[in-house]
Design an enzyme around this catalytic site. Structure first.
Site, mmCIF file in Angstrom:
data_model
loop_
_atom_site.group_PDB
_atom_site.id
_atom_site.type_symbol
_atom_site.label_atom_id
_atom_site.label_comp_id
_atom_site.label_asym_id
_atom_site.label_seq_id
_atom_site.Cartn_x
_atom_site.Cartn_y
_atom_site.Cartn_z
ATOM 1 N N CYS A 230 6.219 -32.429 -9.319
ATOM 2 C CA CYS A 230 5.919 -33.509 -10.269
ATOM 3 C C CYS A 230 7.010 -33.889 -11.264
ATOM 4 O O CYS A 230 7.146 -35.065 -11.583
ATOM 5 C CB CYS A 230 4.636 -33.177 -11.020
ATOM 6 N N PHE B 274 8.753 -34.731 -21.386
ATOM 7 C CA PHE B 274 9.110 -33.907 -22.554
ATOM 8 C C PHE B 274 9.278 -32.441 -22.173
ATOM 9 O O PHE B 274 10.179 -31.757 -22.651
ATOM 10 C CB PHE B 274 8.055 -34.060 -23.662
ATOM 11 N N GLU C 82 0.835 -25.056 -11.891
ATOM 12 C CA GLU C 82 0.572 -24.135 -10.787
ATOM 13 C C GLU C 82 0.906 -22.713 -11.242
ATOM 14 O O GLU C 82 1.796 -22.499 -12.061
ATOM 15 C CB GLU C 82 1.391 -24.546 -9.560
ATOM 16 N N VAL D 133 -4.462 -30.138 -7.030
ATOM 17 C CA VAL D 133 -5.230 -30.575 -8.201
ATOM 18 C C VAL D 133 -6.726 -30.687 -7.866
ATOM 19 O O VAL D 133 -7.563 -30.094 -8.546
ATOM 20 C CB VAL D 133 -4.684 -31.926 -8.726
ATOM 21 N N LYS E 158 9.500 -36.472 -9.836
ATOM 22 C CA LYS E 158 8.772 -37.685 -9.440
ATOM 23 C C LYS E 158 8.257 -38.453 -10.664
ATOM 24 O O LYS E 158 8.407 -39.671 -10.752
ATOM 25 C CB LYS E 158 7.629 -37.262 -8.505
#
Ligand code: NAD
Ligand code: UGA
Length: 457
Positions: A273, A223, A162, A14, A276
């Protein structure tokens, strides 16, 4: 306060790309990206960047040494810059209270204390990392207790994916900035709005309170992942009934209320992500005694785990319940196409399950093989071959795990591949990449995710 100078702590997937695009779009600003990882910083300063991301090389080359700098001098950057983005990792906690659910905030806390120790004047600190709701508030307490200077902590979560990071950063669907509704909060927010206004139109810059911004990031990922789990749940139903998951996704996605994106059935979602952030959301729900909501979100993960097991079970079932001593080729190990990232890639549990079944694994991927090798460690019976035709030689089965375009029929000679394989030759397409009819006609037994298998009798 000296403006037009920005620091970013954390030079990862990021921090690096975000600041490279920001430097390109804001030539008036000087941006310094710092990290404690010397190797990473050396890579950012070299010809070979620390990871593969399309279009990143050219943008870094353009701005590096002009208004974008990479360094390990974290404290110097804190001292010299009054606008500080923080993009350090926030992995799931692996110990203590909230183990395997809550975000591990130790990296953020260390930075808050470091800023507090070094700062000699007011600063704006911007959360770029994905964090639980109320982190900004907690950090402000650390930063502002018993000191004469004031640090305003804002939330500005990142939504890049990514493989398309540069595009996502240049043309974001929106930029989200959360702040406190106080004079200093609004002043700080306006500084950050001004930065993004250099290339993002005002109507795409959403401002909210800090809590909404922090929570929106977790909800966004939940979502997106929920759609993938929903279509993957339907994939099993399709395989059992003769419906075709791509046809169902097309029909359902044509409803403008639903939309067509994130409805590709797969071997399950991966990446650093989704799991997590969903577990983080589950933890927040549990902490607030919202157990039904927690269970609801947790089932997105359960469905994803199930999809990965189901894929391996289908392989075993089709291959007479044994792959022991048989050569199996995996096409792709990156968690998605156009990245070399294997963090939480479905390729890892699938490979591990096949290793446990004593298969001889050949892993092929255009970019991610060395990361996969690091991930799996020095295990026996695994070889890595980049050329997909070479990799499939003498194999009993090919498993398509990553949706690299390279694995489509137009890119790869499946006739040649079939010729060199052990018969009967199996093709398990976990991404619906191949033309299954063509592959069946070549001679493969084809098992496409969410479709009835095509099997030679
Ligand atoms: P990463 O692991 O690639 O990078 C984090 C970097 O922070 C590492 O290089 C690490 O050395 C550095 N770091 C850790 N502690 C530090 C310290 N005290 N001082 C200086 N540097 C330090 O992580 P990432 O993938 O870039 O993710 C960062 C954050 O952004 C996470 O919260 C993640 O959830 C979020 N995010 C990631 C993506 C993505 O696509 N990877 C997208 C959106 C949001
Ligand atoms: C995701 C989000 O898309 C980003 O908005 C977010 O910023 C980022 O997580 C983050 O917070 O880290 P990323 O994980 O990089 O981005 O990639 P995605 O394109 O979302 O794909 C995630 C996983 O879902 C991949 O394994 C992909 O193959 C899988 N997927 C995606 C499917 O199986 N089917 C789909 O239809 C879409």
């Amino acid at each position: 306060m000296s403006l037009k100078k920005i620091a970013c702590i954390g030079a990862g997937y990021v921090g690096g790309p975000t600041m490279a695009v920001m430097a390109d779009k804001c030539p008036d600003y000087t941006i310094t990206v710092v990290d404690i990882n010397q190797e990473r910083i050396d890579a950012w300063n070299s010809k070979k960047l620390p990871f593969y991301e399309p279009d990143l090389d050219s943008i870094v080359k353009k701005v590096r040494g002009k208004n974008l700098f990479f360094s390990t001098k974290v404290e110097k950057a804190i001292d010299e810059n009054d606008i500080i983005f923080v993009a350090v990792n926030t992995p799931t906690k692996t110990y203590g209270v909230g183990q395997n659910m809550a975000a591990d905030l130790q990296y953020w806390e260390i930075i808050a204390r470091q800023i507090r120790n070094v700062a000699k004047r007011d600063k704006i600190i911007i959360e770029k990392s994905t964090l639980p709701v109320k982190t900004a508030e907690a950090m402000e307490t650390i930063l502002n207790t018993d000191t004469n200077i004031h640090c305003e902590v804002l939330s500005n979560p990142e939504f890049l994916a990514e493989g398309t990071a540069v595009h996502d950063l240049i043309k974001p669907d929106r930029v989200l900035i959360g702040s406190r509704n106080t004079v200093s909060g609004i002043k700080a927010r306006d500084e950050v709005v001004e930065i993004y206004s250099n290339w993002v139109s005002k109507d795409k810059i959403i401002t909210t309170n800090t809590f909404s911004s922090e929570l929106s990031k977790l909800v966004n990922n939940a979502f997106l992942a929920q759609r993938v789990s929903s279509i993957n749940a339907i994939a099993g139903v399709c395989e059992a009934t003769g419906a075709d998951v791509q046809e169902v996704a097309k029909a359902v996605g044509a409803d403008s209320r639903i939309g067509s994106k994130f409805l590709q059935a797969s071997v399950g979602f991966g990446g650093s992500c989704f799991r997590k952030d969903i577990m983080n959301l589950v933890y927040i729900c549990r902490m607030n005694h919202l157990n039904e909501a927690a269970t609801y979100f947790e089932n997105i993960i359960n469905m994803n785990n199930y999809q990965q097991h189901r894929f391996v079970n289908n392989v075993l079932k089709a291959m007479f319940n044994t792959v022991a001593g048989r050569k199996i080729c995996m096409y792709g190990c990156a968690f998605k196409a156009n990245t070399d990232d294997v963090r939480d890639s479905p390729a890892i549990p699938i490979a591990q399950a096949l290793i446990d079944e004593k298969a001889n694994l050949v892993i092929s991927d255009p970019k991610a093989m060395s990361n996969m090798e690091d991930e799996l460690g020095n295990v026996k019976n695994v070889t890595y071959i980049k050329d997909p035709i070479e990799a499939a030689k003498d194999c009993h089965a090919i498993l398509i795990i990553t949706e690299w375009e390279l694995y489509s029929n137009s890119e790869l000679d499946y006739e040649k591949i079939f010729t060199d394989m052990v018969k009967p030759a199996y093709l398990f397409d976990g991404r619906n990449m191949v033309n299954r009819k063509d592959c069946y006609d070549i001679g493969f037994n084809v098992y496409s995710i969410g479709k009835k298998p095509l099997i030679h009798s």
